[in-house]
Design a protein around this motif. Structure first.
Motif, PDB file in Angstrom:
ATOM      1  N   ASP A   1       0.810  -1.220   0.000  1.00 28.73           N
ATOM      2  CA  ASP A   1       0.000   0.000   0.000  1.00 28.73           C
ATOM      3  C   ASP A   1       0.845   1.272   0.000  1.00 28.73           C
ATOM      4  N   TYR A   2       2.113   1.144  -0.394  1.00 29.05           N
ATOM      5  CA  TYR A   2       3.028   2.291  -0.380  1.00 29.05           C
ATOM      6  C   TYR A   2       3.496   2.651  -1.778  1.00 29.05           C
ATOM      7  N   ASP A   3       3.695   3.955  -1.990  1.00 22.67           N
ATOM      8  CA  ASP A   3       4.316   4.454  -3.209  1.00 22.67           C
ATOM      9  C   ASP A   3       5.776   4.764  -2.926  1.00 22.67           C
ATOM     10  N   VAL A   4       6.615   4.461  -3.902  1.00 22.11           N
ATOM     11  CA  VAL A   4       8.020   4.868  -3.886  1.00 22.11           C
ATOM     12  C   VAL A   4       8.094   5.990  -4.915  1.00 22.11           C
ATOM     13  N   LYS A   5       8.416   7.190  -4.426  1.00 22.76           N
ATOM     14  CA  LYS A   5       8.398   8.380  -5.281  1.00 22.76           C
ATOM     15  C   LYS A   5       9.794   8.958  -5.415  1.00 22.76           C
ATOM     16  N   VAL A   6      10.089   9.514  -6.581  1.00 21.65           N
ATOM     17  CA  VAL A   6      11.325  10.271  -6.778  1.00 21.65           C
ATOM     18  C   VAL A   6      10.937  11.726  -6.962  1.00 21.65           C
ATOM     19  N   VAL A   7      11.817  12.606  -6.480  1.00 17.96           N
ATOM     20  CA  VAL A   7      11.490  14.024  -6.514  1.00 17.96           C
ATOM     21  C   VAL A   7      12.774  14.843  -6.511  1.00 17.96           C
ATOM     22  N   LYS A   8      12.706  16.002  -7.153  1.00 13.58           N
ATOM     23  CA  LYS A   8      13.774  16.988  -7.072  1.00 13.58           C
ATOM     24  C   LYS A   8      13.275  18.127  -6.191  1.00 13.58           C
TER      25      LYS A   8
ATOM     26  N   HIS B   1       1.517  15.267   8.251  1.00 13.31           N
ATOM     27  CA  HIS B   1       0.751  14.167   7.667  1.00 13.31           C
ATOM     28  C   HIS B   1       0.059  13.484   8.850  1.00 13.31           C
ATOM     29  N   PRO B   2      -1.207  13.822   9.097  1.00 11.77           N
ATOM     30  CA  PRO B   2      -1.894  13.344  10.300  1.00 11.77           C
ATOM     31  C   PRO B   2      -2.046  11.825  10.390  1.00 11.77           C
ATOM     32  N   ASP B   3      -1.960  11.131   9.245  1.00 10.62           N
ATOM     33  CA  ASP B   3      -2.242   9.698   9.253  1.00 10.62           C
ATOM     34  C   ASP B   3      -1.049   8.803   8.936  1.00 10.62           C
ATOM     35  N   THR B   4       0.138   9.381   8.750  1.00 17.87           N
ATOM     36  CA  THR B   4       1.255   8.531   8.333  1.00 17.87           C
ATOM     37  C   THR B   4       2.611   9.153   8.627  1.00 17.87           C
TER      38      THR B   4
ATOM     39  N   VAL C   1      12.986   9.530   8.956  1.00 14.48           N
ATOM     40  CA  VAL C   1      11.541   9.353   8.988  1.00 14.48           C
ATOM     41  C   VAL C   1      10.934  10.476   9.824  1.00 14.48           C
ATOM     42  N   VAL C   2      10.051  11.244   9.195  1.00 14.41           N
ATOM     43  CA  VAL C   2       9.270  12.242   9.916  1.00 14.41           C
ATOM     44  C   VAL C   2       8.067  11.501  10.493  1.00 14.41           C
ATOM     45  N   PRO C   3       7.949  11.467  11.814  1.00 10.38           N
ATOM     46  CA  PRO C   3       6.827  10.736  12.407  1.00 10.38           C
ATOM     47  C   PRO C   3       5.473  11.354  12.065  1.00 10.38           C
ATOM     48  N   GLN C   4       4.481  10.521  12.078  1.00 10.25           N
ATOM     49  CA  GLN C   4       3.100  10.945  11.849  1.00 10.25           C
ATOM     50  C   GLN C   4       2.772  12.156  12.715  1.00 10.25           C
ATOM     51  N   ASP C   5       2.113  13.136  12.107  1.00 12.85           N
ATOM     52  CA  ASP C   5       1.584  14.308  12.799  1.00 12.85           C
ATOM     53  C   ASP C   5       2.654  15.260  13.341  1.00 12.85           C
TER      54      ASP C   5
ATOM     55  N   VAL D   1      18.330  18.993  -4.684  1.00 13.56           N
ATOM     56  CA  VAL D   1      18.427  17.697  -4.027  1.00 13.56           C
ATOM     57  C   VAL D   1      17.602  16.696  -4.826  1.00 13.56           C
ATOM     58  N   HIS D   2      18.125  15.492  -4.961  1.00 14.24           N
ATOM     59  CA  HIS D   2      17.373  14.381  -5.542  1.00 14.24           C
ATOM     60  C   HIS D   2      17.055  13.433  -4.399  1.00 14.24           C
ATOM     61  N   ALA D   3      15.790  13.026  -4.287  1.00 17.18           N
ATOM     62  CA  ALA D   3      15.382  12.212  -3.149  1.00 17.18           C
ATOM     63  C   ALA D   3      14.352  11.169  -3.548  1.00 17.18           C
ATOM     64  N   ILE D   4      14.235  10.179  -2.675  1.00 18.53           N
ATOM     65  CA  ILE D   4      13.219   9.140  -2.780  1.00 18.53           C
ATOM     66  C   ILE D   4      12.339   9.264  -1.540  1.00 18.53           C
ATOM     67  N   LEU D   5      11.035   9.171  -1.741  1.00 16.81           N
ATOM     68  CA  LEU D   5      10.072   9.220  -0.646  1.00 16.81           C
ATOM     69  C   LEU D   5       9.308   7.906  -0.590  1.00 16.81           C
ATOM     70  N   PHE D   6       9.027   7.435   0.607  1.00 11.57           N
ATOM     71  CA  PHE D   6       8.185   6.259   0.804  1.00 11.57           C
ATOM     72  C   PHE D   6       6.985   6.707   1.624  1.00 11.57           C
ATOM     73  N   GLU D   7       5.790   6.580   1.025  1.00 13.71           N
ATOM     74  CA  GLU D   7       4.573   7.043   1.680  1.00 13.71           C
ATOM     75  C   GLU D   7       3.409   6.150   1.274  1.00 13.71           C
ATOM     76  N   PRO D   8       2.386   6.065   2.126  1.00  8.39           N
ATOM     77  CA  PRO D   8       1.195   5.312   1.711  1.00  8.39           C
ATOM     78  C   PRO D   8       0.592   5.917   0.443  1.00  8.39           C
ATOM     79  N   LYS D   9       0.013   5.065  -0.379  1.00  8.85           N
ATOM     80  CA  LYS D   9      -0.663   5.547  -1.589  1.00  8.85           C
ATOM     81  C   LYS D   9      -1.678   6.614  -1.211  1.00  8.85           C
ATOM     82  N   GLY D  10      -1.727   7.659  -2.017  1.00  7.25           N
ATOM     83  CA  GLY D  10      -2.695   8.725  -1.787  1.00  7.25           C
ATOM     84  C   GLY D  10      -2.199   9.845  -0.885  1.00  7.25           C
ATOM     85  N   THR D  11      -0.974   9.732  -0.350  1.00  7.40           N
ATOM     86  CA  THR D  11      -0.442  10.788   0.512  1.00  7.40           C
ATOM     87  C   THR D  11      -0.183  12.042  -0.321  1.00  7.40           C
ATOM     88  N   VAL D  12      -0.705  13.155   0.127  1.00  6.82           N
ATOM     89  CA  VAL D  12      -0.541  14.436  -0.558  1.00  6.82           C
ATOM     90  C   VAL D  12       0.747  15.095  -0.063  1.00  6.82           C
TER      91      VAL D  12
END
Length: 121
Positions: A29-36, A46-49, A78-82, A93-104
């Protein structure tokens, strides 16, 4: 999502805009995202994750209300929930994010920096 091999560096080379995450792949249920990233983002939670940052290149500062966390290549945080946070990067910066699907990306803050998740094909 395709079961093809994905290359992080190749994916990052196709991104032209900062703060616009692209889904590289998904696992369970997680997305692996790349971002600059460059400049300062918006303070948000992120109140839920939790949210995981993995820096591929550059130096990323994640501002928290009580301290700054500085990440370099290969560092994970890891930034803790909330927990309110605001990423910033003086240089790109080039980074990878791991977040539940649908995380804004802007969490509860919304606003002009909210990105629509983009897909690699």
């Amino acid at each position: 999502m395709s079961d093809d091999v994905r290359n992080v560096y190749e994916a990052l080379s196709t991104i032209s805009e900062h703060w616009q995450p692209h889904r590289l792949t998904s696992i369970n249920d997680y997305d692996v995202k790349v971002v600059k990233l460059q400049g300062e983002f918006v303070w948000h939670t992120h109140p839920d994750t939790d949210e995981l940052f993995l820096v591929v290149s550059g130096e990323l500062t994640i501002q928290l209300r009580d301290r700054d966390v500085v990440l370099g290549p290969g560092d994970v945080f890891v930034v803790p929930q909330d927990v309110e946070h605001c990423p910033k990067a003086a240089d790109e910066v080039h980074a990878i994010l791991f977040e539940p699907k649908g995380t804004v990306n802007t969490g509860d803050a919304g606003g002009d920096m909210t990105a629509e998740l983009r897909e690699f094909v």
